[in-house]
Design an enzyme around this catalytic site. Structure first.
Site: not given
Ligand code: PGA
Length: 251
Positions: A9-11, A96, A98, A168, A174, A214, A236
């Site tokens: 997931n590149w966000k 997600h 976020e 998640e 993150g 993470s 990330g």
């Molecule tokens: P992260 O993000 O690997 O940077 O913790 C995971 C995600 O939000 O899908």
């Protein structure tokens, strides 16, 4: 029996040129991989360009979000599942944390987005997960179960067999702080059990449940060794083709 999925997931990262560069580097690094499905989720603006680069490869494309109404219409700023299919997507990340946290997405909106995605033939990757506060209060399983029930409500077994769930924990995203394999396994087993009681054992046994939060090349292996962890949603560490390819090749 459940084919693992490793999704990146590149966000909100990478301009078009860099997105192209990334997959041009990634392709040969994972060209021999057959043990899992490989998915990347670029930002909307790079989807089509990335799809062109990945044609004929073993890497599939996900969008990071979708409108809750499919097709065309007066929905300024939105992108429909039909448009995502047109741009080359096979999967779409929905709900997600976020989006839930920063854009107020509710369980009901997430459910509508899942319906729109399924209608267009996209495979939803539905994200669920508790906050640290909820875990500390002993409510992690209750919160995640509520999210899963809401996401699946009214869907047929056939529809559920076309979606994936990503667990998640919000406190692991993150932060550099992963759930332990045992913590993740416990929640995955709980999700599968819930799905079994809602839709039957066969649907539950076929459901792929990814872990996210993470994930790095040095912590993927013990997670993937757990019986109910069927893949990973990587943020990330998916931005760099080298580290993402190491995660893909966890075995
Ligand atoms: P992260 O993000 O690997 O940077 O913790 C995971 C995600 O939000 O899908």
């Amino acid at each position: 029996m459940r084919r693992p999925v490793i999704a990146g997931n590149w966000k909100m990262h990478k301009l078009i040129a860099e997105a192209i560069q990334t997959v041009v580097h990634l392709k040969p690094l994972v060209a021999q991989v057959t043990h899992c499905e490989i998915v990347v989720a670029p930002p909307f603006t790079a989807l089509w360009a990335v799809a062109q680069q990945l044609e004929g490869s073993n890497i599939m494309i996900a969008a990071q979000d979708v409108c809750d109404v499919n097709g065309f219409g007066a929905r300024t700023g939105e992108i429909s599942a039909l448009m995502l299919r047109d741009a080359g997507c096979e999967y779409v990340i929905i709900g997600h944390s976020e989006r839930r946290q920063f854009y107020g997405e509710t369980d009901e909106l997430v459910r509508r987005k899942i319906g729109a995605a399924l209608e267009a033939g996209l495979k939803p990757i539905v994200c669920v997960g508790e906050t640290l506060e909820e875990r500390d209060a002993g409510r992690a399983e209750a919160v995640v179960t509520r999210q899963v029930e809401a996401a699946l409500s009214g869907l047929s077994p056939g529809e559920v067999s076309r979606l994936l769930i990503a667990y998640e924990p919000v406190w692991a995203i993150g932060t550099g702080r992963t759930a332990s394999p045992a913590q993740a396994q416990a929640m995955h087993a709980c999700i599968r059990q819930r799905v079994a009681s809602l839709l039957g054992q066969e649907v539950a046994d076929g459901l792929r449940i990814l872990y996210g939060g993470s994930i790095r090349p040095d912590n993927i292996r013990p997670l993937m060794a757990e019986p109910d962890i069927d893949g990973a949603l990587v943020g990330g560490a998916s931005l760099d083709p080298q580290s993402f390819s190491e995660i893909v090749q966890y075995r």
